[in-house]
Design a protein around this motif. Structure first.
Motif, PDB file in Angstrom:
ATOM      1  N   GLY A  79       0.802  -1.213   0.000  1.00 39.76           N
ATOM      2  CA  GLY A  79       0.000   0.000   0.000  1.00 39.76           C
ATOM      3  C   GLY A  79       0.833   1.260   0.000  1.00 39.76           C
ATOM      4  O   GLY A  79       0.306   2.357   0.121  1.00 39.76           O
ATOM      5  N   ALA A  80       2.145   1.122  -0.174  1.00 41.92           N
ATOM      6  CA  ALA A  80       2.999   2.302  -0.184  1.00 41.92           C
ATOM      7  C   ALA A  80       2.897   3.047  -1.513  1.00 41.92           C
ATOM      8  O   ALA A  80       3.292   4.195  -1.602  1.00 41.92           O
ATOM      9  CB  ALA A  80       4.445   1.908   0.099  1.00 41.92           C
ATOM     10  N   GLY A  81       2.365   2.376  -2.525  1.00 36.42           N
ATOM     11  CA  GLY A  81       2.171   3.040  -3.808  1.00 36.42           C
ATOM     12  C   GLY A  81       3.041   2.520  -4.937  1.00 36.42           C
ATOM     13  O   GLY A  81       2.987   3.030  -6.039  1.00 36.42           O
ATOM     14  N   LYS A  82       3.823   1.457  -4.680  1.00 34.16           N
ATOM     15  CA  LYS A  82       4.706   0.936  -5.715  1.00 34.16           C
ATOM     16  C   LYS A  82       3.920   0.402  -6.908  1.00 34.16           C
ATOM     17  O   LYS A  82       4.203   0.743  -8.046  1.00 34.16           O
ATOM     18  CB  LYS A  82       5.566  -0.221  -5.161  1.00 34.16           C
ATOM     19  N   SER A  83       2.929  -0.443  -6.607  1.00 37.18           N
ATOM     20  CA  SER A  83       2.181  -1.066  -7.700  1.00 37.18           C
ATOM     21  C   SER A  83       1.428  -0.028  -8.516  1.00 37.18           C
ATOM     22  O   SER A  83       1.354  -0.130  -9.742  1.00 37.18           O
ATOM     23  CB  SER A  83       1.203  -2.094  -7.149  1.00 37.18           C
ATOM     24  N   THR A  84       0.864   0.959  -7.841  1.00 37.37           N
ATOM     25  CA  THR A  84       0.140   2.005  -8.562  1.00 37.37           C
ATOM     26  C   THR A  84       1.096   2.754  -9.493  1.00 37.37           C
ATOM     27  O   THR A  84       0.757   3.046 -10.644  1.00 37.37           O
ATOM     28  CB  THR A  84      -0.507   2.977  -7.572  1.00 37.37           C
ATOM     29  N   LEU A  85       2.296   3.026  -8.990  1.00 34.21           N
ATOM     30  CA  LEU A  85       3.295   3.709  -9.809  1.00 34.21           C
ATOM     31  C   LEU A  85       3.595   2.876 -11.062  1.00 34.21           C
ATOM     32  O   LEU A  85       3.596   3.389 -12.180  1.00 34.21           O
ATOM     33  CB  LEU A  85       4.568   3.930  -8.998  1.00 34.21           C
ATOM     34  N   VAL A  86       3.815   1.579 -10.853  1.00 36.33           N
ATOM     35  CA  VAL A  86       4.133   0.708 -11.974  1.00 36.33           C
ATOM     36  C   VAL A  86       2.995   0.696 -12.989  1.00 36.33           C
ATOM     37  O   VAL A  86       3.213   0.773 -14.199  1.00 36.33           O
ATOM     38  CB  VAL A  86       4.408  -0.728 -11.474  1.00 36.33           C
ATOM     39  N   LYS A  87       1.767   0.666 -12.474  1.00 30.19           N
ATOM     40  CA  LYS A  87       0.627   0.635 -13.395  1.00 30.19           C
ATOM     41  C   LYS A  87       0.549   1.914 -14.223  1.00 30.19           C
ATOM     42  O   LYS A  87       0.119   1.878 -15.370  1.00 30.19           O
ATOM     43  CB  LYS A  87      -0.665   0.408 -12.620  1.00 30.19           C
ATOM     44  N   ARG A 137       5.031  -0.143 -24.205  1.00 32.04           N
ATOM     45  CA  ARG A 137       6.139  -0.886 -24.770  1.00 32.04           C
ATOM     46  C   ARG A 137       6.704  -0.191 -25.995  1.00 32.04           C
ATOM     47  O   ARG A 137       7.908  -0.182 -26.219  1.00 32.04           O
ATOM     48  CB  ARG A 137       5.720  -2.310 -25.105  1.00 32.04           C
ATOM     49  N   ASP A 138       5.821   0.426 -26.779  1.00 32.36           N
ATOM     50  CA  ASP A 138       6.311   1.209 -27.907  1.00 32.36           C
ATOM     51  C   ASP A 138       7.202   2.336 -27.406  1.00 32.36           C
ATOM     52  O   ASP A 138       8.148   2.742 -28.061  1.00 32.36           O
ATOM     53  CB  ASP A 138       5.130   1.787 -28.710  1.00 32.36           C
ATOM     54  N   GLY A 139       6.879   2.841 -26.211  1.00 29.73           N
ATOM     55  CA  GLY A 139       7.683   3.896 -25.610  1.00 29.73           C
ATOM     56  C   GLY A 139       8.940   3.363 -24.940  1.00 29.73           C
ATOM     57  O   GLY A 139       9.695   4.132 -24.360  1.00 29.73           O
ATOM     58  N   GLY A 140       9.143   2.044 -24.954  1.00 30.58           N
ATOM     59  CA  GLY A 140      10.393   1.484 -24.444  1.00 30.58           C
ATOM     60  C   GLY A 140      10.318   0.885 -23.058  1.00 30.58           C
ATOM     61  O   GLY A 140      11.328   0.612 -22.445  1.00 30.58           O
ATOM     62  N   ILE A 141       9.110   0.693 -22.533  1.00 30.89           N
ATOM     63  CA  ILE A 141       8.989   0.095 -21.198  1.00 30.89           C
ATOM     64  C   ILE A 141       8.302  -1.263 -21.296  1.00 30.89           C
ATOM     65  O   ILE A 141       7.160  -1.363 -21.726  1.00 30.89           O
ATOM     66  CB  ILE A 141       8.186   1.003 -20.247  1.00 30.89           C
ATOM     67  N   ALA A 142       9.001  -2.318 -20.909  1.00 33.01           N
ATOM     68  CA  ALA A 142       8.383  -3.643 -20.850  1.00 33.01           C
ATOM     69  C   ALA A 142       8.171  -4.007 -19.390  1.00 33.01           C
ATOM     70  O   ALA A 142       8.926  -3.562 -18.527  1.00 33.01           O
ATOM     71  CB  ALA A 142       9.273  -4.673 -21.520  1.00 33.01           C
ATOM     72  N   THR A 143       7.155  -4.788 -19.122  1.00 40.85           N
ATOM     73  CA  THR A 143       6.821  -5.071 -17.729  1.00 40.85           C
ATOM     74  C   THR A 143       6.593  -6.540 -17.477  1.00 40.85           C
ATOM     75  O   THR A 143       6.042  -7.253 -18.299  1.00 40.85           O
ATOM     76  CB  THR A 143       5.535  -4.324 -17.329  1.00 40.85           C
ATOM     77  N   SER A 156      14.050  -0.423 -23.422  1.00 40.99           N
ATOM     78  CA  SER A 156      15.187   0.198 -22.747  1.00 40.99           C
ATOM     79  C   SER A 156      14.994   0.166 -21.233  1.00 40.99           C
ATOM     80  O   SER A 156      15.944   0.290 -20.486  1.00 40.99           O
ATOM     81  CB  SER A 156      15.375   1.629 -23.239  1.00 40.99           C
ATOM     82  N   VAL A 157      13.736   0.013 -20.799  1.00 45.87           N
ATOM     83  CA  VAL A 157      13.445  -0.090 -19.373  1.00 45.87           C
ATOM     84  C   VAL A 157      12.594  -1.331 -19.148  1.00 45.87           C
ATOM     85  O   VAL A 157      11.583  -1.520 -19.824  1.00 45.87           O
ATOM     86  CB  VAL A 157      12.690   1.142 -18.848  1.00 45.87           C
ATOM     87  N   ILE A 158      12.995  -2.203 -18.229  1.00 46.44           N
ATOM     88  CA  ILE A 158      12.184  -3.371 -17.906  1.00 46.44           C
ATOM     89  C   ILE A 158      11.798  -3.302 -16.437  1.00 46.44           C
ATOM     90  O   ILE A 158      12.654  -3.160 -15.561  1.00 46.44           O
ATOM     91  CB  ILE A 158      12.943  -4.683 -18.178  1.00 46.44           C
ATOM     92  N   ILE A 159      10.494  -3.361 -16.185  1.00 49.43           N
ATOM     93  CA  ILE A 159      10.024  -3.316 -14.813  1.00 49.43           C
ATOM     94  C   ILE A 159       9.710  -4.737 -14.369  1.00 49.43           C
ATOM     95  O   ILE A 159       9.012  -5.471 -15.074  1.00 49.43           O
ATOM     96  CB  ILE A 159       8.761  -2.441 -14.702  1.00 49.43           C
ATOM     97  N   MET A 160      10.230  -5.139 -13.221  1.00 51.43           N
ATOM     98  CA  MET A 160       9.951  -6.480 -12.714  1.00 51.43           C
ATOM     99  C   MET A 160       9.317  -6.371 -11.343  1.00 51.43           C
ATOM    100  O   MET A 160       9.938  -5.882 -10.403  1.00 51.43           O
ATOM    101  CB  MET A 160      11.237  -7.298 -12.620  1.00 51.43           C
ATOM    102  N   ASP A 161       8.068  -6.791 -11.251  1.00 53.39           N
ATOM    103  CA  ASP A 161       7.325  -6.691 -10.002  1.00 53.39           C
ATOM    104  C   ASP A 161       7.350  -8.055  -9.306  1.00 53.39           C
ATOM    105  O   ASP A 161       6.680  -8.977  -9.745  1.00 53.39           O
ATOM    106  CB  ASP A 161       5.888  -6.247 -10.305  1.00 53.39           C
ATOM    107  N   GLU A 162       8.136  -8.199  -8.268  1.00 52.53           N
ATOM    108  CA  GLU A 162       8.265  -9.453  -7.517  1.00 52.53           C
ATOM    109  C   GLU A 162       8.510 -10.655  -8.429  1.00 52.53           C
ATOM    110  O   GLU A 162       7.748 -11.620  -8.408  1.00 52.53           O
ATOM    111  CB  GLU A 162       6.979  -9.722  -6.723  1.00 52.53           C
ATOM    112  N   PRO A 163       9.571 -10.621  -9.233  1.00 55.93           N
ATOM    113  CA  PRO A 163       9.726 -11.701 -10.211  1.00 55.93           C
ATOM    114  C   PRO A 163      10.145 -13.031  -9.602  1.00 55.93           C
ATOM    115  O   PRO A 163      10.019 -14.059 -10.233  1.00 55.93           O
ATOM    116  CB  PRO A 163      10.824 -11.175 -11.134  1.00 55.93           C
TER     117      PRO A 163
END
Lengths: 342, 502
Positions: free
Chosen positions: B44-52, B81-87, B164-171
């Protein structure tokens, strides 16, 4: 097909048998049905004369009658693989039949009548797709609505006091109208049948080699994953409904040619036959799984049973037998696939 | 650590409001190109919302995101993803019906006139997969893979997407140690290739092992961004995460001589590894741990909703294996998902309250409308459910009031033991306090209560005794009180106990 499992060498015999059954059961069922029907109708001294199921005339007859469902099975499979359904195919078929017959009887040449009817199919499919995607109506309900609408329009297009569009009242169906569905052009089989084969081949290619085929499976298998992977599900779904609409139109053309008339009720019940055939072919009702070719074979099985039994049992047993075959197929398919998965 | 100059991703004044809650509050920070950047914070600190927001699943209320110098405002994952962020999302997103290879390139297929063609993307994807886990056959169907293998498949997909940026949420949640090591090797290789990895994990050891920089979130706010070299160990990071949050004051209660009402011994499921504990009469016991530590599994096992091995004795007797048996014995569950598991949202308050014990309002099989109404009115008054009428449909109630209706259901079933799974999830602050008051009042009446929560504040505020869980194991049991060591608790539930042992 494209889901070949490697390393068969090291798997035990039972697992390999299970895999074999899963891959080929539909062909085994077809062979079984054909053998049973032949044995039941066996006329030992007159192998190629009337009375034998494998009589070429009989086969040709079955394939001619089967043209509509054979045309429809592939497209319906792709749609169900994407997790959607179209209950309006029967009505779309009827409407296409009426449109096609009206054009023909009013002197429109073959290719033009054919083309215009296909355009109608595109429209009907697109309407279904838009209802589902844009208005977000559940597929079952959306296509139940268009089932009524399309049938309503088909009925309106036929004059009062007449049951179907056919020769009479100064108008006459042109000769080519009937030829398309009945006259043999290759192996004594008519155009309508060969169109069904072409459509099926095209859809097998679509399923295995194109983005549409792969994305259909993705959308049906896991919609969230598809969306998050950037698959544009809306486009895929509309496109699949259009493909089904076109197939329904072609099926309508085949049916009206065969019957020589444009009957606004000719497609009634086709949606159920299509579902039966596709399920018999092993397509998952929930989407993700299913092969075009197997549904084609499924359609052959159902038609062989329906027509082949005419000589064997009273007509009112047919539905019961078809239901039984489907039950056995569903149960064995379920058992085999459950054993196969870990 | 490598030297980075340019910024891969920066956010400026980013804010996301939900009705009644500000999930992300005016956050600004920068992530350097080619670094492994860790995001940490409590639930609830806001990490997931930020990622979304970064990935286009949610749109920010205000503020801006910049990726590689360009303004980034994706409306969906495709645009992100077109903007370079994969998740790599927390939940698995693979299509079981397709093959491994087909999944690897899903949404990124090369095609000519709609026909699939082989491309570099396929090769890179298969190569990446082979380096992480060579045993996975690219032609196999995904349905035949294990959860961990599916996770690896997703990682390979993100890693080979050319982002260019890969976000990994609890991988690493579902991975074995060996697989984690391989994953880390791949992440480091990505960094060497100047790819930026945003790494989110509750497992602090992973953060220290892997990360270059860290950003700490607390209550939707950005606390600090700095190189991990400058962070002085787990303790300091934990202190940054919890800050000086004022916890609800726990008032010690006199329950020392109460006898046990629930005894759980050697409870085992696919996740739980031999958990034993007891609950006394009139006691509030808190179960605290990260997502996936086994809290919900314990609640559902006791309630008979899931299969388990081991013994669960209530009032000295074994309970039957179904929820029906549990209810009859006097146990009620307030499930994790209120809307889907706890309420009949299409029914009114009046109709919801008695569903667990319809016998009580019926005579010879006929429901008595007057007794039903009385029951509903009684609980609306007792629990302070804010509603204009008992005829209100429960879907129209606020989260807090919905939760009170669920509680009313359990109380009407005359339960002596209440299992509360995330009792205040999605409930606003005012209603939270009210629910806590209800829980305390029930305990004072002699009801026993188990609270399963990922919110430490809640556990420390209302529980007499706290059980700490980590990856299906009962790590520690401690009594609540003024001297309770919050840093120690966080250390234990993030795997710190094992860390110490090494």
């Amino acid at each position: 097909m494209s889901y070949s499992i490697s390393k068969t060498r090291h798997t035990p015999f039972s697992a390999r048998l299970g895999q074999f059954l899963r891959d080929y059961y539909i062909y085994l069922v077809l062979i079984l049905v054909v053998v049973l029907l032949s044995v039941a109708n066996l006329d030992r001294f007159d192998l190629f004369e009337r009375g034998n199921f494998l009589n070429p005339k009989n086969i040709v007859n079955i394939l001619r009658v089967s043209a509509p469902i054979l045309t429809l099975a592939g497209a319906f499979t792709l749609l169900m693989v994407s997790g959607h359904i179209d209950l309006s195919v029967g009505s779309a078929m009827s409407l296409a039949a009426v449109v096609y017959a009206s054009l023909a009887i009013n002197g429109v040449p073959f290719l033009m009548a054919f083309g215009l009817t296909v355009v109608v199919g595109v429209l009907l499919g697109a309407i279904n797709g838009l209802l589902v995607v844009k208005l977000k109506i559940t597929p079952v309900i959306a296509t139940l609505i268009t089932l009524s609408l399309y049938k309503g329009v088909a009925l309106l297009m036929v004059q009062d006091g007449v049951s179907a569009i056919k020769s009479g009242g100064g108008l006459k169906m042109p000769g080519w109208f009937n030829d398309y569905g009945r006259s043999g052009v290759l192996l004594n089989l008519p155009m309508a049948f060969w169109v069904a084969v072409l459509v099926t081949i095209a859809l097998i290619v679509v399923q295995n080699k194109t983005l549409l085929g792969k994305h259909a499976a993705a959308v049906g298998g896991n919609p969230t994953a598809a969306r998050l992977s950037g698959v544009s599900s809306n486009k895929i779904v509309i496109l699949l409904y259009v493909v089904v609409g076109v197939s329904a139109a072609l099926a309508g053309i085949a049916r009206s040619s065969f019957m020589s008339l444009g009957d606004p009720l000719s497609g009634d019940g086709m949606e159920l036959t299509a579902i039966l055939v596709v399920l018999l072919g092993g397509t998952a009702f929930s989407g993700g799984e299913g092969r075009v070719l197997r549904s084609f074979i499924g359609a052959l099985i159902i038609m062989a049973l329906t027509v082949g039994m005419l000589t064997l049992v009273p007509a009112y047993y047919q539905t019961l037998v078809v239901g039984t075959v489907l039950l056995i197929a569903a149960a064995s398919n379920h058992l085999v696939s459950r054993k196969g998965s870990k | 650590m490598t030297q980075q100059q340019s910024s891969a991703l920066s956010v400026e004044g980013l804010t996301k409001d939900y009705p009644g809650v500000r999930a992300v509050d005016n956050v600004s920070f920068t992530i350097k190109q080619g670094a492994i950047h860790c995001l940490v914070g409590e639930n609830g600190a806001g990490k997931s919302t930020l990622v979304k927001m970064l990935t286009g699943v949610l749109q920010p209320t205000s503020g801006s995101i910049t990726v590689a110098g360009r303004r980034h405002c994706p409306r969906n994952p495709q645009e992100a993803r077109d903007g370079g962020i994969a998740t790599l999302f927390q939940e698995l997103h693979v299509v079981d019906e397709l093959t491994v290879k087909e999944n690897l390139t899903l949404g990124m297929e090369a095609s000519r006139f709609g026909f699939l063609v082989n491309s570099k993307t396929d090769e890179v994807a298969i190569e990446t997969l082979a380096t992480i886990e060579p045993s996975i056959d690219p032609e196999a169907r995904v349905a035949s893979l294990s959860v961990a293998q599916k996770q690896i498949l997703e990682i390979s997909r993100a890693a080979s997407s050319g982002a260019s940026v890969i976000i990994m949420d609890e991988p690493t949640a579902a991975l074995s140690e060996r697989e984690v090591e391989r994953l880390f090797a791949v992440i480091r290789r990505l960094r060497d290739a100047n790819v930026t990895v945003v790494y989110i994990s509750h497992k602090l050891d992973e953060i220290f092992e892997l990360g270059d920089d860290v950003t700490v979130f607390r209550d939707g706010k950005h606390i600090v961004t700095k190189p991990l070299d400058e962070v002085d160990g787990r303790q300091q990071l934990i202190e940054l995460m919890i800050g000086r949050t004022v916890f609800q004051q726990y008032e010690p209660r006199d329950i020392a001589d109460a006898e046990p009402i629930l005894q759980v011994e050697h409870l085992k499921t696919s996740l739980l590894k031999d958990v034993s504990f007891h609950v006394n009469k009139g006691e509030v016991v808190g179960f605290y741990g990260l997502v996936g530590a086994g809290k919900t599994e314990i609640a559902r096992a006791i309630y008979g909703a899931d299969k388990f091995s081991g013994s669960v004795r209530f009032n000295g007797k074994e309970i039957g294996p179904t929820p029906h048996d549990a209810i009859a014995a006097g146990i009620a569950l307030v499930p994790e998902e209120r809307r889907t598991q706890g309420l009949f949202t299409n029914l009114t308050i009046r109709e919801n309250v008695p569903v667990m014990n319809l016998e009580k309002i019926s005579t010879t099989g006929m429901l008595s409308p007057s007794r039903e109404r009385q029951a509903a009115e009684h609980f609306v008054a007792q629990l302070g459910i804010a509603t204009s009428s008992i005829e209100k449909h429960t879907e129209k109630l606020s989260g807090g009031n919905q939760q009170k209706v669920v509680l009313a259901k359990c109380l009407f079933a005359e339960a002596d033991l209440l299992l509360l799974d995330e009792p205040t999830r999605g409930v606003d602050v005012g209603a939270k306090t009210e629910i806590y008051d209800v829980i305390k009042a029930l305990a004072n009446e002699g009801k026993s209560i188990c609270v399963f929560s990922t919110e430490l504040e809640e556990i420390l505020g209302i529980c007499d005794r706290i059980i700490l869980l980590y990856e299906g194991m009962l790590e520690e049991e401690l009594l609540n009180g003024e001297d309770v060591d919050i840093a120690h608790i966080l250390n234990v539930v993030t795997g710190g106990a094992e860390h110490k042992g090494q």
